[in-house]
Scaffold this active site. Structure first.
Site, mmCIF file in Angstrom:
data_model
loop_
_atom_site.group_PDB
_atom_site.id
_atom_site.type_symbol
_atom_site.label_atom_id
_atom_site.label_comp_id
_atom_site.label_asym_id
_atom_site.label_seq_id
_atom_site.Cartn_x
_atom_site.Cartn_y
_atom_site.Cartn_z
ATOM 1 N N ASP A 226 0.877 -1.233 0.337
ATOM 2 C CA ASP A 226 0.258 0.225 0.127
ATOM 3 C C ASP A 226 0.701 1.370 0.128
ATOM 4 O O ASP A 226 1.946 1.373 0.245
ATOM 5 C CB ASP A 226 -0.697 0.028 1.214
ATOM 6 C CG ASP A 226 -1.927 -0.511 1.088
ATOM 7 O OD1 ASP A 226 -2.958 -0.464 2.153
ATOM 8 O OD2 ASP A 226 -2.414 -1.211 0.201
ATOM 9 N N LYS A 248 -3.578 3.043 -2.647
ATOM 10 C CA LYS A 248 -4.597 3.696 -3.201
ATOM 11 C C LYS A 248 -4.657 5.232 -2.268
ATOM 12 O O LYS A 248 -4.011 5.178 -1.262
ATOM 13 C CB LYS A 248 -6.111 3.165 -2.454
ATOM 14 C CG LYS A 248 -6.461 1.976 -3.255
ATOM 15 C CD LYS A 248 -7.499 1.207 -2.585
ATOM 16 C CE LYS A 248 -7.187 0.396 -1.552
ATOM 17 N NZ LYS A 248 -8.138 -0.384 -0.967
ATOM 18 N N GLY A 279 -1.092 -1.154 5.698
ATOM 19 C CA GLY A 279 -0.459 -0.087 6.743
ATOM 20 C C GLY A 279 -1.499 -0.607 8.082
ATOM 21 O O GLY A 279 -2.516 -1.139 7.804
ATOM 22 N N GLY A 280 -0.840 -0.271 9.121
ATOM 23 C CA GLY A 280 -1.527 -0.379 10.489
ATOM 24 C C GLY A 280 -1.952 -1.900 10.748
ATOM 25 O O GLY A 280 -1.314 -2.811 10.435
ATOM 26 N N ASP A 281 -3.245 -2.211 10.873
ATOM 27 C CA ASP A 281 -3.769 -3.342 11.160
ATOM 28 C C ASP A 281 -4.790 -3.827 10.072
ATOM 29 O O ASP A 281 -5.529 -2.764 9.442
ATOM 30 C CB ASP A 281 -4.436 -3.374 12.292
ATOM 31 C CG ASP A 281 -5.297 -4.902 12.788
ATOM 32 O OD1 ASP A 281 -4.356 -5.683 13.410
ATOM 33 O OD2 ASP A 281 -6.311 -5.110 12.178
ATOM 34 N N ILE A 284 -8.360 -3.299 10.597
ATOM 35 C CA ILE A 284 -9.199 -2.001 11.038
ATOM 36 C C ILE A 284 -9.130 -1.056 9.810
ATOM 37 O O ILE A 284 -7.869 -0.546 9.301
ATOM 38 C CB ILE A 284 -8.201 -1.286 12.122
ATOM 39 C CG1 ILE A 284 -8.186 -2.269 13.317
ATOM 40 C CG2 ILE A 284 -8.669 0.020 12.542
ATOM 41 C CD1 ILE A 284 -8.963 -2.067 14.471
ATOM 42 N N THR A 309 -2.253 -0.474 14.971
ATOM 43 C CA THR A 309 -3.054 0.329 14.096
ATOM 44 C C THR A 309 -2.732 1.651 14.419
ATOM 45 O O THR A 309 -2.079 2.044 15.441
ATOM 46 C CB THR A 309 -4.514 0.211 14.515
ATOM 47 O OG1 THR A 309 -5.421 0.759 13.571
ATOM 48 C CG2 THR A 309 -5.097 0.608 15.986
ATOM 49 N N MET A 361 -8.901 8.585 8.309
ATOM 50 C CA MET A 361 -9.196 9.184 6.919
ATOM 51 C C MET A 361 -9.973 10.634 7.205
ATOM 52 O O MET A 361 -10.930 10.705 6.357
ATOM 53 C CB MET A 361 -10.122 8.084 6.468
ATOM 54 C CG MET A 361 -9.337 6.845 6.264
ATOM 55 S SD MET A 361 -10.285 5.372 5.426
ATOM 56 C CE MET A 361 -11.253 4.952 7.072
ATOM 57 N N GLY A 390 2.001 10.116 11.910
ATOM 58 C CA GLY A 390 2.169 9.428 13.168
ATOM 59 C C GLY A 390 3.200 8.307 13.229
ATOM 60 O O GLY A 390 3.531 7.543 12.234
HETATM 61 N N1 SAH Z 1 -5.568 -0.300 8.458
HETATM 62 C C1 SAH Z 1 -4.954 0.903 8.920
HETATM 63 C C2 SAH Z 1 -5.883 2.066 8.540
HETATM 64 C C3 SAH Z 1 -6.161 2.363 7.026
HETATM 65 S S1 SAH Z 1 -7.092 3.739 6.711
HETATM 66 C C4 SAH Z 1 -4.511 1.171 10.578
HETATM 67 O O1 SAH Z 1 -4.862 -0.054 11.238
HETATM 68 O O2 SAH Z 1 -4.020 1.955 10.796
HETATM 69 C C5 SAH Z 1 -6.192 4.792 6.461
HETATM 70 C C6 SAH Z 1 -6.191 5.917 7.491
HETATM 71 O O3 SAH Z 1 -5.155 5.544 8.504
HETATM 72 C C7 SAH Z 1 -5.246 7.254 7.014
HETATM 73 O O4 SAH Z 1 -6.535 7.999 6.289
HETATM 74 C C8 SAH Z 1 -5.116 7.874 8.479
HETATM 75 O O5 SAH Z 1 -6.262 8.454 9.024
HETATM 76 C C9 SAH Z 1 -4.743 6.819 9.303
HETATM 77 N N2 SAH Z 1 -3.195 6.619 9.299
HETATM 78 C C10 SAH Z 1 -2.709 5.422 9.057
HETATM 79 N N3 SAH Z 1 -1.079 5.825 9.036
HETATM 80 C C11 SAH Z 1 -1.045 6.779 9.818
HETATM 81 C C12 SAH Z 1 -0.107 7.384 10.569
HETATM 82 N N4 SAH Z 1 1.156 7.268 10.503
HETATM 83 N N5 SAH Z 1 -0.196 8.812 10.912
HETATM 84 C C13 SAH Z 1 -1.531 9.123 11.192
HETATM 85 N N6 SAH Z 1 -2.666 8.304 10.587
HETATM 86 C C14 SAH Z 1 -2.504 7.307 9.881
#
Ligand code: SAH
Length: 438
Positions: A226, A248, A279-281, A284, A309, A361, A390
């Protein structure tokens, strides 16, 4: 010292006799639990008779030296605690993945270096490796009977211990692993099938990946990633692994979701080991559920690896506890994107002042979010933090309130990804953070 050494020896199955006028309650209990013996007396040379190994851990240097001399005279291996020159053997630092055992020593030169190395190896060798060794042991004889020649048998095991079969065992699915092993034994030339790992890569800082994520990533033939995944993380894949960008951006869908699902399926059907990095989880706001739905339907084996996340990562790095005994007893993760010019929610459910709200988002929709929360009764003074990038070095925290945040954003022009945290816990930022802020 004596207690620690006794524990190690008892755990290894030794018959231990402790000679001492007094011992700690802990050691006494340990001996009782493992059938060890406490001989309540001072040391005498005859204590060594009939013994196989000696550890001297008295607080008296002279006694320790005496024990050393006596043991040497009897050709008994001896270890004097904290005196390398009086040791004929050592206790290395060990990593215990029973039945796997890894021992490290710097031969007394640098215990700190040993500790650092140990930490690295601990991270590389997951706790479940012991189970894997156990599993291999159980089928050693069977495999030997099926594959009589050495070289093909070694190849079989190399593939088994470093492939999907091993992953099954590490994931606790031993029955499936056993079925797979038996199947492969029928046709040792068969190519192993593909598999998909849906991996949460965390919010940005590569150090926030899990060990499991890093390990599976390094085993990938293909990596789909991603926009939110740091390049450093993608680089952790094998050099010859294929990398496919499927990122995306808002309103700029590089690869449509259905195409991603289809691609995952096709690559796995070609027998590839596919990593989908998110990214993240993955579960989520990650559409992870949709991606594995198709795989499940086609019976492609997959695993989902959780990630930190963005809310957890960004909040910790920004010094904003998402819950706090005095300020917030619950936390809610909310999608903040715009549909048309609206953020669609039943805003009346966001009215609790003891609940922290985290909007994902939400950058574009921020003015609408702040406005709607106030329109439905939240105080204009409610603190708001916007965390930009972050957990990355360029992380920035913008502070304001529901009344002022839209202006702050207008002025500072943060760029995605950003996270919006709403609630009284934001006040703690000042005390709990050491990052720069605006
Ligand atoms: N699955 C991801 C979220 C995907 S949706 C998770 O668990 O984190 C994408 C949104 O995640 C972004 O629009 C933003 O709001 C948030 N996001 C992801 N990485 C971030 C970061 N490093 N700092 C701040 N917001 C972040």
């Amino acid at each position: 010292m004596a207690t620690r050494k006794a524990r190690l020896l008892l755990r290894a199955g030794s018959n231990v006799t402790v000679v001492a006028p007094q011992i700690s309650a802990e050691l006494e209990q340990l001996l009782a639990d493992h059938g060890g013996v406490w001989q309540q007396s001072r040391y005498q040379e005859t204590d060594l008779h009939g013994k196989k190994l000696v550890v001297a851990a008295t607080p008296e240097r002279a006694t320790n030296e005496q024990i050393y001399r006596h043991a040497m005279a009897l050709s008994l291996p001896v270890n004097v605690v904290d005196a390398p020159e009086l040791c004929s053997f050592i206790f290395p630092s060990i990593i215990d993945r029973d039945p796997l055992l890894i021992a490290i020593t710097s031969s007394g030169k640098s215990p700190v270096l040993t500790r650092i190395l140990r930490r690295k190896i601990e991270a590389m060798v997951p706790a479940a490796y012991g189970r894997l060794a156990e599993f291999a042991g159980r089928f050693r004889q069977l495999v030997k009977e099926h594959i009589v020649q050495d070289t093909p048998r070694r190849l079989f095991w190399e593939q088994a211990m470093d492939g999907t079969l091993a992953e099954q065992v590490l994931a606790g699915r031993e029955q499936q692993a056993e079925a797979q092993l038996r199947e492969r034994l029928q046709d040792t030339h068969a190519l192993h099938g593909g598999e998909v790992y849906l991996i949460g890569a965390g919010p940005g800082d590569p150090d926030l990946m899990t060990f499991k994520a890093a390990r599976l990533l390094q085993s990938a033939d293909v990596v789909l990633y991603d926009r939110l995944v740091s390049p450093v993380i993608v680089d952790m894949a094998r050099r010859d692994a294929q990398r496919i960008y499927v990122g995306k951006k808002r309103a700029d869908h590089t690869v449509a979701q259905t195409d991603i699902n289809q691609l995952l399926l096709e690559l796995a059907q070609q027998g590839k080991r596919v990593v989908r990095l998110k990214g993240g989880d993955p579960f989520i706001f990650g559409r992870g559920g949709e991606e594995i739905e198709l795989l499940a339907k086609h019976r492609i084996p997959f695993q989902v690896v959780p990630g930190i996340t963005a809310a957890n990562g960004a909040a910790c790095y920004a010094g904003i506890p998402l819950t706090h005994r005095d300020y917030a007893q619950s936390v809610r993760f909310v999608a903040g994107y715009l549909k048309g010019d609206k953020v669609e929610h039943d805003w009346s459910v966001f009215q609790s002042t003891t609940e922290t709200l985290v909007f994902y988002m939400g950058l574009v929709g921020l003015p609408v979010i702040c406005e709607q929360l106030q329109a439905h009764g939240r105080s204009p003074d409610t603190p708001v933090a916007l965390v930009e990038h972050g957990t990355l070095l360029k992380q920035r925290v913008l502070l304001g309130t529901l009344a002022t945040m839209a202006e702050v954003v207008e002025r500072e022009k943060p760029t995605a990804p950003t996270l919006i945290i709403v609630g009284d816990v934001v006040r703690l930022h000042e005390d709990l953070s050491w990052f720069g802020e605006v």
